[in-house]
Scaffold this motif. Structure first.
Motif, PDB file in Angstrom:
ATOM      1  N   PHE A 257       0.847  -1.208   0.000  1.00 41.44           N
ATOM      2  CA  PHE A 257       0.000   0.000   0.000  1.00 41.44           C
ATOM      3  C   PHE A 257       0.880   1.256   0.000  1.00 41.44           C
ATOM      4  O   PHE A 257       0.651   2.190  -0.777  1.00 41.44           O
ATOM      5  N   VAL A 258       1.908   1.259   0.845  1.00 42.74           N
ATOM      6  CA  VAL A 258       2.795   2.430   0.915  1.00 42.74           C
ATOM      7  C   VAL A 258       3.576   2.572  -0.393  1.00 42.74           C
ATOM      8  O   VAL A 258       3.740   3.684  -0.912  1.00 42.74           O
ATOM      9  N   GLU A 259       4.031   1.442  -0.939  1.00 42.62           N
ATOM     10  CA  GLU A 259       4.795   1.497  -2.208  1.00 42.62           C
ATOM     11  C   GLU A 259       3.986   2.097  -3.349  1.00 42.62           C
ATOM     12  O   GLU A 259       4.532   2.721  -4.243  1.00 42.62           O
ATOM     13  N   THR A 260       2.645   1.891  -3.301  1.00 41.60           N
ATOM     14  CA  THR A 260       1.824   2.451  -4.388  1.00 41.60           C
ATOM     15  C   THR A 260       1.399   3.894  -4.087  1.00 41.60           C
ATOM     16  O   THR A 260       0.547   4.448  -4.774  1.00 41.60           O
ATOM     17  N   GLY A 261       1.982   4.490  -3.040  1.00 40.14           N
ATOM     18  CA  GLY A 261       1.711   5.903  -2.747  1.00 40.14           C
ATOM     19  C   GLY A 261       0.616   6.121  -1.726  1.00 40.14           C
ATOM     20  O   GLY A 261       0.163   7.257  -1.538  1.00 40.14           O
ATOM     21  N   GLY A 262       0.177   5.070  -1.029  1.00 41.32           N
ATOM     22  CA  GLY A 262      -0.853   5.224   0.003  1.00 41.32           C
ATOM     23  C   GLY A 262      -0.275   5.899   1.240  1.00 41.32           C
ATOM     24  O   GLY A 262       0.896   5.727   1.566  1.00 41.32           O
ATOM     25  N   ASP A 263      -1.126   6.679   1.905  1.00 37.91           N
ATOM     26  CA  ASP A 263      -0.693   7.397   3.121  1.00 37.91           C
ATOM     27  C   ASP A 263      -1.141   6.560   4.325  1.00 37.91           C
ATOM     28  O   ASP A 263      -2.318   6.531   4.658  1.00 37.91           O
ATOM     29  N   LEU A 264      -0.196   5.858   4.946  1.00 38.41           N
ATOM     30  CA  LEU A 264      -0.530   4.938   6.037  1.00 38.41           C
ATOM     31  C   LEU A 264      -0.170   5.582   7.367  1.00 38.41           C
ATOM     32  O   LEU A 264       0.989   5.922   7.613  1.00 38.41           O
ATOM     33  N   ARG A 265      -1.181   5.784   8.218  1.00 33.32           N
ATOM     34  CA  ARG A 265      -0.921   6.380   9.547  1.00 33.32           C
ATOM     35  C   ARG A 265      -1.113   5.302  10.597  1.00 33.32           C
ATOM     36  O   ARG A 265      -2.262   4.977  10.952  1.00 33.32           O
ATOM     37  N   VAL A 266      -0.013   4.721  11.043  1.00 33.28           N
ATOM     38  CA  VAL A 266      -0.122   3.651  12.043  1.00 33.28           C
ATOM     39  C   VAL A 266      -0.219   4.255  13.444  1.00 33.28           C
ATOM     40  O   VAL A 266       0.030   5.442  13.637  1.00 33.28           O
ATOM     41  N   HIS A 267      -0.610   3.446  14.394  1.00 31.33           N
ATOM     42  CA  HIS A 267      -0.774   3.864  15.795  1.00 31.33           C
ATOM     43  C   HIS A 267      -1.683   5.092  15.889  1.00 31.33           C
ATOM     44  O   HIS A 267      -1.442   6.004  16.655  1.00 31.33           O
ATOM     45  N   THR A 268      -2.697   5.103  15.053  1.00 31.47           N
ATOM     46  CA  THR A 268      -3.653   6.220  15.038  1.00 31.47           C
ATOM     47  C   THR A 268      -5.058   5.658  15.130  1.00 31.47           C
ATOM     48  O   THR A 268      -5.549   5.030  14.185  1.00 31.47           O
ATOM     49  N   ARG A 269      -5.674   5.848  16.269  1.00 30.63           N
ATOM     50  CA  ARG A 269      -7.049   5.356  16.455  1.00 30.63           C
ATOM     51  C   ARG A 269      -8.020   6.485  16.128  1.00 30.63           C
ATOM     52  O   ARG A 269      -7.870   7.597  16.631  1.00 30.63           O
ATOM     53  N   VAL A 270      -8.979   6.205  15.289  1.00 29.76           N
ATOM     54  CA  VAL A 270      -9.922   7.235  14.839  1.00 29.76           C
ATOM     55  C   VAL A 270     -11.273   6.983  15.510  1.00 29.76           C
ATOM     56  O   VAL A 270     -11.707   5.839  15.631  1.00 29.76           O
ATOM     57  N   ALA A 271     -11.923   8.058  15.935  1.00 28.90           N
ATOM     58  CA  ALA A 271     -13.256   7.908  16.545  1.00 28.90           C
ATOM     59  C   ALA A 271     -14.200   7.325  15.510  1.00 28.90           C
ATOM     60  O   ALA A 271     -14.194   7.729  14.342  1.00 28.90           O
ATOM     61  N   LEU A 272     -15.012   6.362  15.927  1.00 30.25           N
ATOM     62  CA  LEU A 272     -15.836   5.636  14.952  1.00 30.25           C
ATOM     63  C   LEU A 272     -17.131   6.349  14.608  1.00 30.25           C
ATOM     64  O   LEU A 272     -17.824   5.948  13.691  1.00 30.25           O
ATOM     65  N   GLU A 273     -17.441   7.368  15.320  1.00 27.86           N
ATOM     66  CA  GLU A 273     -18.764   7.957  15.113  1.00 27.86           C
ATOM     67  C   GLU A 273     -18.823   8.952  13.963  1.00 27.86           C
ATOM     68  O   GLU A 273     -19.837   9.076  13.316  1.00 27.86           O
ATOM     69  N   ALA A 274     -17.689   9.637  13.728  1.00 27.69           N
ATOM     70  CA  ALA A 274     -17.722  10.655  12.668  1.00 27.69           C
ATOM     71  C   ALA A 274     -17.949   9.982  11.316  1.00 27.69           C
ATOM     72  O   ALA A 274     -17.375   8.946  11.034  1.00 27.69           O
ATOM     73  N   ARG A 275     -18.805  10.533  10.477  1.00 28.19           N
ATOM     74  CA  ARG A 275     -19.111   9.895   9.187  1.00 28.19           C
ATOM     75  C   ARG A 275     -19.059  10.863   8.013  1.00 28.19           C
ATOM     76  O   ARG A 275     -20.065  11.084   7.351  1.00 28.19           O
ATOM     77  N   PRO A 276     -17.905  11.479   7.765  1.00 30.98           N
ATOM     78  CA  PRO A 276     -17.880  12.339   6.570  1.00 30.98           C
ATOM     79  C   PRO A 276     -17.943  11.485   5.318  1.00 30.98           C
ATOM     80  O   PRO A 276     -17.632  10.296   5.355  1.00 30.98           O
ATOM     81  N   ALA A 277     -18.336  12.112   4.201  1.00 31.45           N
ATOM     82  CA  ALA A 277     -18.335  11.384   2.930  1.00 31.45           C
ATOM     83  C   ALA A 277     -16.913  10.933   2.642  1.00 31.45           C
ATOM     84  O   ALA A 277     -15.951  11.620   2.982  1.00 31.45           O
ATOM     85  N   GLY A 278     -16.787   9.756   2.048  1.00 33.44           N
ATOM     86  CA  GLY A 278     -15.461   9.278   1.667  1.00 33.44           C
ATOM     87  C   GLY A 278     -14.764   8.482   2.753  1.00 33.44           C
ATOM     88  O   GLY A 278     -13.614   8.099   2.593  1.00 33.44           O
ATOM     89  N   ARG A 279     -15.453   8.207   3.864  1.00 36.78           N
ATOM     90  CA  ARG A 279     -14.811   7.426   4.935  1.00 36.78           C
ATOM     91  C   ARG A 279     -15.361   6.006   4.954  1.00 36.78           C
ATOM     92  O   ARG A 279     -16.572   5.796   4.989  1.00 36.78           O
ATOM     93  N   VAL A 280     -14.440   5.063   4.942  1.00 34.18           N
ATOM     94  CA  VAL A 280     -14.811   3.639   4.944  1.00 34.18           C
ATOM     95  C   VAL A 280     -14.346   3.027   6.262  1.00 34.18           C
ATOM     96  O   VAL A 280     -13.218   3.247   6.683  1.00 34.18           O
ATOM     97  N   PHE A 281     -15.225   2.251   6.890  1.00 32.34           N
ATOM     98  CA  PHE A 281     -14.860   1.585   8.148  1.00 32.34           C
ATOM     99  C   PHE A 281     -14.498   0.132   7.867  1.00 32.34           C
ATOM    100  O   PHE A 281     -15.306  -0.630   7.335  1.00 32.34           O
ATOM    101  N   ALA A 282     -13.261  -0.214   8.224  1.00 34.71           N
ATOM    102  CA  ALA A 282     -12.800  -1.612   8.087  1.00 34.71           C
ATOM    103  C   ALA A 282     -12.142  -1.984   9.416  1.00 34.71           C
ATOM    104  O   ALA A 282     -11.012  -2.454   9.466  1.00 34.71           O
ATOM    105  N   THR A 283     -12.895  -1.731  10.475  1.00 36.41           N
ATOM    106  CA  THR A 283     -12.328  -1.769  11.827  1.00 36.41           C
ATOM    107  C   THR A 283     -12.455  -3.131  12.505  1.00 36.41           C
ATOM    108  O   THR A 283     -12.208  -3.252  13.692  1.00 36.41           O
ATOM    109  N   GLY A 284     -12.837  -4.147  11.758  1.00 36.85           N
ATOM    110  CA  GLY A 284     -12.915  -5.482  12.339  1.00 36.85           C
ATOM    111  C   GLY A 284     -14.173  -5.667  13.172  1.00 36.85           C
ATOM    112  O   GLY A 284     -15.077  -4.829  13.167  1.00 36.85           O
ATOM    113  N   ARG A 285     -14.172  -6.801  13.893  1.00 33.17           N
ATOM    114  CA  ARG A 285     -15.379  -7.111  14.669  1.00 33.17           C
ATOM    115  C   ARG A 285     -15.532  -6.081  15.766  1.00 33.17           C
ATOM    116  O   ARG A 285     -14.536  -5.580  16.302  1.00 33.17           O
TER     117      ARG A 285
END
Ligand SMILES: Cc1cc2nc3c(=O)[nH]c(=O)nc-3n(C[C@H](O)[C@H](O)[C@H](O)COP(=O)(O)OP(=O)(O)OC[C@H]3O[C@@H](n4cnc5c(N)ncnc54)[C@H](O)[C@@H]3O)c2cc1C
Length: 347
Positions: A110-138
């Motif tokens: 993902f990083v090699e193809t130019g993706g911006d990976l922010r590790v150790h960053t927990r995002v609040a699950l409630e905010a829902r702007p357009a363009g946000r996908v949740f893949a947060t597991g069970r």
């Protein structure tokens, strides 16, 4: 449209669904930022065999080089309380690869193809702007179940894949890279007696194996070299269908978790990412409104996975509850289990 005109996608959660979606979108030139609460590489509770992953999904997500050296498992040997019940030949080989290796490879690609990976960053699950996908597991919920896993070397093997049914428990043994075997089980939680020594950490696995009547398996694992650093545990495992939340885009386990005995959860995560690729790329290029994008993907997810999830959830108690297991074992011995049909219903 240039990259600058393209709207950016944010993915919350860098497991298989999030990373593979990020990779697929980057390969189509879509700007992606991915937030992951932890880092790579890391061990995760998982049986580490992937069944039912189709060639179309591998191609769409560009996973062929990442999975090229995964082991190909064809034979599953089922055991009930230390006795062999049935040999199953899988119609399509299952892939054996550790999450330690697979997730790290996906993150790197993902990083090699130019993706911006922010590790150790927990995002609040409630905010829902357009363009946000949740893949947060069970989603953790109070549950009766605990998952435990450890890697072992030099353990005597009885098949490519082994499934051992115990009292309110099952354990999978799957070959992975470097001659290692992954032992991973789902157990009903039990109180641990005060006399049980707390260390080493994987002692907990042996406590559960013994308590579930899987003594022969515990003995075999003890003969191998256990890799203490790979041991991990997860509580709050539940298999209820997540309540559908309109307007919110959830992929992989955050959409629905298929029971682990199928070995199909990772395939569901990857297939759900592949299914979301076209509508998300179209949204990024301005061709689709966000609400329509989410609605189209959710329709596709329900259509593709509803029957599979329902069948797997119906069968799950037969792998856990003692009287149902006895029935299954009897049917297995008598060669009455329609293994091919059951495989097709759950994949
Ligand atoms: C005991 C057990 C055994 C299993 N065995 C198998 C098997 O053999 N084969 C198989 O195919 N499947 C198996 N599974 C299921 C498989 O592990 C999952 O289906 C798969 O991991 C789902 O991938 P995912 O990307 O949806 O979620 P995950 O892999 O769980 O990834 C979710 C990611 O989101 C991150 N995250 C969560 N919240 C936030 C937040 N707020 N901000 C940022 N990041 C966040 C997490 O850190 C995590 O990295 C098993 C599951 C269990 C419990």
């Amino acid at each position: 449209m240039t990259r600058r005109d393209c709207q950016s996608i944010e993915i919350v959660g860098g497991g298989l669904a999030g990373l593979s979606l990020g990779l697929g979108l980057r390969r189509r030139g879509v700007p992606v930022t991915l937030f992951e609460a932890h880092g790579y590489p890391r061990h995760r509770v998982c049986g580490e065999f992937i069944t039912g992953l189709d060639g179309v999904t591998i191609k769409r997500l560009g996973l062929a080089p990442i999975l090229a050296d995964a082991l190909r498992h064809r034979q599953v040997v089922w055991h009930h309380r230390n006795q062999t019940v049935q040999n199953q030949r899988l119609p399509v080989p299952a892939l054996g690869i550790s999450r330690y290796r697979l997730d790290a490879r996906l993150a790197e690609a993902f990083v090699e193809t130019g993706g911006d990976l922010r590790v150790h960053t927990r995002v609040a699950l409630e905010a829902r702007p357009a363009g946000r996908v949740f893949a947060t597991g069970r989603r953790p919920r109070p549950s009766l179940w605990i998952g435990l896993k450890v890697h072992v070397r030099n353990v005597p093997r009885g098949g490519d894949l082994e499934v051992h049914l115990g009292d309110q428990a099952y354990v999978g043994l799957s070959g992975i890279e470097d001659g290692k075997v992954n032992a991973c089980g789902l157990f009903r939680r039990r109180p641990i007696s005060p006399g049980t020594p707390p260390a080493p950490a994987f002692g907990l696995l042996f406590h559960y194996l013994e308590a579930s009547g899987l003594t022969a398996l515990a003995g075999r694992l003890c003969e191998g070299e256990l890799d203490a650093s790979s041991f991990c545990a997860v509580a709050a495992v539940n298999f209820q269908m997540e309540p559908f939340r309109p307007g919110r885009l959830c992929l992989g386990d955050s959409f629905a978790m298929i029971p682990p005995f199928t070995g199909n959860g990772m395939a569901v995560a990857l297939q759900s990412a592949a299914l979301a690729l076209d509508p998300l790329s179209e949204w990024a290029r301005g061709g689709l409104a966000w609400a329509d994008t989410v609605a189209a993907i959710n329709r596709g997810l329900r259509r593709r996975f509803r029957a599979r999830l329902a069948s797997a959830n119906l069968l799950h108690p037969f792998l856990l509850e003692p009287w149902r297991q006895f029935w299954m074992a009897w049917a297995g011995h008598a060669r009455l289990l329609p293994m091919r049909l059951l495989y097709h219903l759950t994949h």
